[in-house]
Design a protein around this motif. Structure first.
Motif, mmCIF file in Angstrom:
data_model
loop_
_atom_site.group_PDB
_atom_site.id
_atom_site.type_symbol
_atom_site.label_atom_id
_atom_site.label_comp_id
_atom_site.label_asym_id
_atom_site.label_seq_id
_atom_site.Cartn_x
_atom_site.Cartn_y
_atom_site.Cartn_z
ATOM 1 N N SER A 67 -0.700 -4.415 -9.638
ATOM 2 C CA SER A 67 -1.420 -4.324 -10.912
ATOM 3 C C SER A 67 -1.253 -5.596 -11.738
ATOM 4 N N MET A 122 -2.563 -3.058 -3.984
ATOM 5 C CA MET A 122 -2.823 -1.721 -4.526
ATOM 6 C C MET A 122 -3.387 -0.786 -3.466
ATOM 7 N N SER A 133 -7.431 0.263 -10.833
ATOM 8 C CA SER A 133 -7.158 -1.177 -10.905
ATOM 9 C C SER A 133 -8.457 -1.966 -10.859
ATOM 10 N N THR A 166 -4.744 1.055 -17.688
ATOM 11 C CA THR A 166 -3.411 0.723 -17.169
ATOM 12 C C THR A 166 -2.492 1.936 -16.977
ATOM 13 N N ILE A 169 -3.403 3.784 -13.834
ATOM 14 C CA ILE A 169 -2.950 3.113 -12.609
ATOM 15 C C ILE A 169 -1.541 3.565 -12.247
#
Length: 302
Positions: A67, A122, A133, A166, A169
């Motif tokens: 990330s 990821m 992401s 975020t 994620i």
């Protein structure tokens, strides 16, 4: 011996300069403010799923590194595309794309490669974390940087959506994000980024005016921007109620108090003699607000 000492000093100075350029390219505080919610949500997901951190150390590093690279790639592409704007703004003169310390071609290449590597990492987490992401990157780079920032005063809302991904994620790396905690964190970040950004634009109004960026204070004036600033902060007030059951009353009380303090400061701004100084204080408090809120979530679930 003297020449060796001089050479070492020169090498050390060059290294420091390089690190400073990298920090400016990645917008230091912006990068941290985006990665911290990933960590917080990952930690919270472990807690609410009854999982042990020690059993997911590998996944933790994949998620944080992946990330961070995706976010870094987005920030580099933003700097590459906006170099003409940055050249007309005092606050961005130290960015290596403006100073010429990094060539635009190298920044573009670094942004693309970093994004691809980050997304590849990821891929080894979960499909949902990978999707969030990519969506965060796409909204920031394509919809915000390439499309809306130079055209519309509501570009701030689009930029806020990208940052709000975020916590999704971090949570999705452990479990599906269809849970009240990550959804509420998404909304908190979505709303929080608007007054945070408005404080920046009010503080740097001349910069944005000179660069021709149609931010709200530029297009509709500081007073209108301050009213929006206040409204969005007030919109944060109901959200702690959604987290009473999962995070408890301590979190609720602290979150409400922090928000009320921010609201009071926002109201005082209308009477401030120095609105730029007021905006700077609001900007600092917005960062304190976010750090304390997310840090408290971690502390309460240790």
């Amino acid at each position: 011996m003297k020449n060796v000492t001089i050479q070492r000093s020169s090498d050390s100075s060059s290294l420091v300069s390089l690190l400073i350029d990298i920090k400016n390219l990645l917008k230091g505080k912006v990068l941290i403010a985006n990665v911290f919610p990933v960590f917080t949500a990952f930690w919270l997901a472990l807690y609410f799923q009854g999982e042990q951190f020690s059993d997911h150390i590998g996944l933790f590093f994949l998620t944080l590194i992946g990330s961070t690279l995706v976010i870094s790639g987005a920030l580099m592409l933003n700097n590459w595309f906006e170099v003409d704007l940055d050249q007309n703004m005092d606050r961005t003169q130290e960015r290596p794309t403006v100073s010429g310390n990094f060539s635009l071609r190298s920044v573009l290449l670094a942004g693309i490669v970093t994004t691809i590597v980050g997304l590849a990492i990821m891929f080894f987490t979960t499909n949902e974390a990978l999707l969030y992401s990519f969506l965060g990157w796409f909204v920031y780079v394509v919809l915000y940087t390439f499309w809306s920032k130079r055209k519309y005063a509501w570009n701030t809302l689009i930029g806020s959506v990208s940052g709000a991904f975020t916590p999704l994620i971090g949570w999705a790396a452990i479990a599906p994000a269809n849970h009240i905690v990550p959804i509420t964190l998404f909304v908190i970040l979505l709303i929080w980024q608007v007054p945070h950004t408005l404080a920046i634009t009010i503080r740097r109004l001349e910069d944005y005016t000179r660069a021709g960026v149609p931010m709200l204070p530029v297009v509709r004036g500081v007073q209108v921007a301050m009213m929006h600033h206040l409204i969005y902060i007030i919109a944060l007030l109901p959200l702690p109620f959604l987290l009473i059951e999962p995070l408890g009353w301590i979190f609720f009380v602290v979150a409400i108090l922090l928000t009320i303090i921010w609201v009071i400061h926002a109201v005082k701004g209308f009477q401030a003699k120095d609105q730029k100084q007021w905006a700077q204080t609001s900007l600092r408090f917005s960062l304190i607000y976010l750090i304390l809120l997310f840090l408290l979530m971690v502390i309460l679930t240790i």
